[in-house]
Design a protein around this motif. Sequence first.
Motif, PDB file in Angstrom:
ATOM      1  N   GLN A  61       0.939  -1.145  -0.043  1.00 20.30           N
ATOM      2  CA  GLN A  61       0.067   0.117  -0.147  1.00 20.30           C
ATOM      3  C   GLN A  61       0.901   1.252   0.036  1.00 20.30           C
ATOM      4  O   GLN A  61       0.893   2.009   0.893  1.00 20.30           O
ATOM      5  N   LYS A  73      -6.889   2.840  -7.033  1.00 21.94           N
ATOM      6  CA  LYS A  73      -6.557   1.659  -6.375  1.00 21.94           C
ATOM      7  C   LYS A  73      -6.610   0.323  -7.315  1.00 21.94           C
ATOM      8  O   LYS A  73      -7.590   0.544  -8.297  1.00 21.94           O
ATOM      9  N   SER A 133      -5.521  -2.335  -3.712  1.00 22.21           N
ATOM     10  CA  SER A 133      -4.053  -1.860  -3.386  1.00 22.21           C
ATOM     11  C   SER A 133      -3.481  -0.506  -3.859  1.00 22.21           C
ATOM     12  O   SER A 133      -4.192  -0.086  -5.012  1.00 22.21           O
ATOM     13  N   SER A 134      -3.032   0.430  -3.005  1.00 24.68           N
ATOM     14  CA  SER A 134      -2.844   1.681  -3.264  1.00 24.68           C
ATOM     15  C   SER A 134      -1.378   1.712  -4.258  1.00 24.68           C
ATOM     16  O   SER A 134      -1.018   2.901  -4.556  1.00 24.68           O
TER      17      SER A 134
END
Lengths: 138, 339
Positions: free
Chosen positions: A8, A18, A35-36
């Motif tokens: 992340q 994301k 997920s970033s």
Amino acid sequence: MDCNRVPQDNISTYGNNKKAVYATDQEGQYTIIASSGWEIEGEATTQAVQELNRQADRAYSKVVAGEKSPLYFHMYDCRMDLQVLSESTGLFKWRIKRHFKPSVFSCLSKTLLERYGSALGMSTENLCKLPERETSNV
Amino acid sequence: MYKHKNIQKTYKHNHFAHCESGVMSLMMSHHGLPLSEAMAFGLSGSLMFAYLPFIKLGGMPLIAYRARPKSIIKGLQKNLSIKIKMHTFSKPQKGMDALNTLLGQGKIVGAQTSVFWLPYFPPEMRFHFNAHNLIIYGKEGNEYLISDPVFETSNRCEARDLEKARFVKGMMAPKGLLYYPVETPVNISYETILPKVIKKNARAMLKTPVPIAGIRGIRALAKGISKLKKKDRRYAKLFLGHIVRMQEEIGTGGAGFRFIYASFLQEAGEILDSRQLKNGSQMMTAVGDEWREFALLAVTSIRGKKSNTIDFDALREKLNNVADAESAVYKELLDSKLV
């Protein structure tokens, strides 16, 4: 990959979006985690974008120096290369290369300019000039 | 304007890893056949690896972790006996009219587009890739309602931009492609389909006749990496970055679809109650982790300013290890007794 190890990293190339990543939870069951971004992926993207920007900057100086026509810059600025521009206009590469010459470009017909304009998503007026810019970085 | 305005209320967007498998999952689920993205991907038999050094995209060789675009749609059509209607158009106006008609009939419509011309993509992600997939599920005024599975929420796109994205010319040109199912099966006999599809895919990965696809493709790429020693430094770095982008950036669910496939094997293992498939899933997860380690190694090695910091031999060896581990999974799957 374990759920808790999904990166992340808030990478800039995602522009606050994301991506869905597949990972396993404590019981080993797969789930989708938003997920970033993974720093490693971000670096690879940034490298590619920088390369494209480098090409556009170099093209900009060549147009300013009078070696190439504005078309040459707009092609790179649109993240294209000769192959992609040729495919998206349906013109032969050798013809496009000729149009990179300022002397040839200045005599292009309206039809041809419109063809380039539509492939590059811009008006013919903007196609014939360079956008305002501070002195380029290259 | 539309009789079926309620479609916008009943349609449910979901966030997935990959565009094509995501679209198929959303579309099938909407039509009464619940199908996870992993199942859509796995059942289409689209897991692959290909390294085509003679086809260049933006100056870089084609590296793919999956079978060619549209193979997920076509694979599902074949394996699940779904009937999908596909239209391409010679003229943009015709293509936009057809879209409006379909939306007017209350359909959700799959479409192929370019990535570059979709304004809702972040600028850093906009490259000239023409085989992106999304679902259009409505229109409000001049804006289309877009369900793009690689985004967390649904998006909107102006008619003019969507038209440009659908009718871009060039490699893999979408030609305005629209698609929607006309017949969806109610029951699927997973017991017969799953073993067949899994074994076929494993065989394709292990026994390709060409040395640039499947496991042999991974080894060819490893060889390609060691050849970079003699090449220009800038090119070598871009090449390594390019591999990682194809593996991670383009929406693969991590590790170039290996995690999605592991998820598929797990789901298949539960349906068939097969210990061997569940085991295969765990092995595939480990392979995915190795691919991620390779990506880490590749990117950290191009950080340095000097070319001698790139250890090409280590990269080649890592990739060969990945190939070994991955072929072990397929051998295990081929050996397993799945009814």
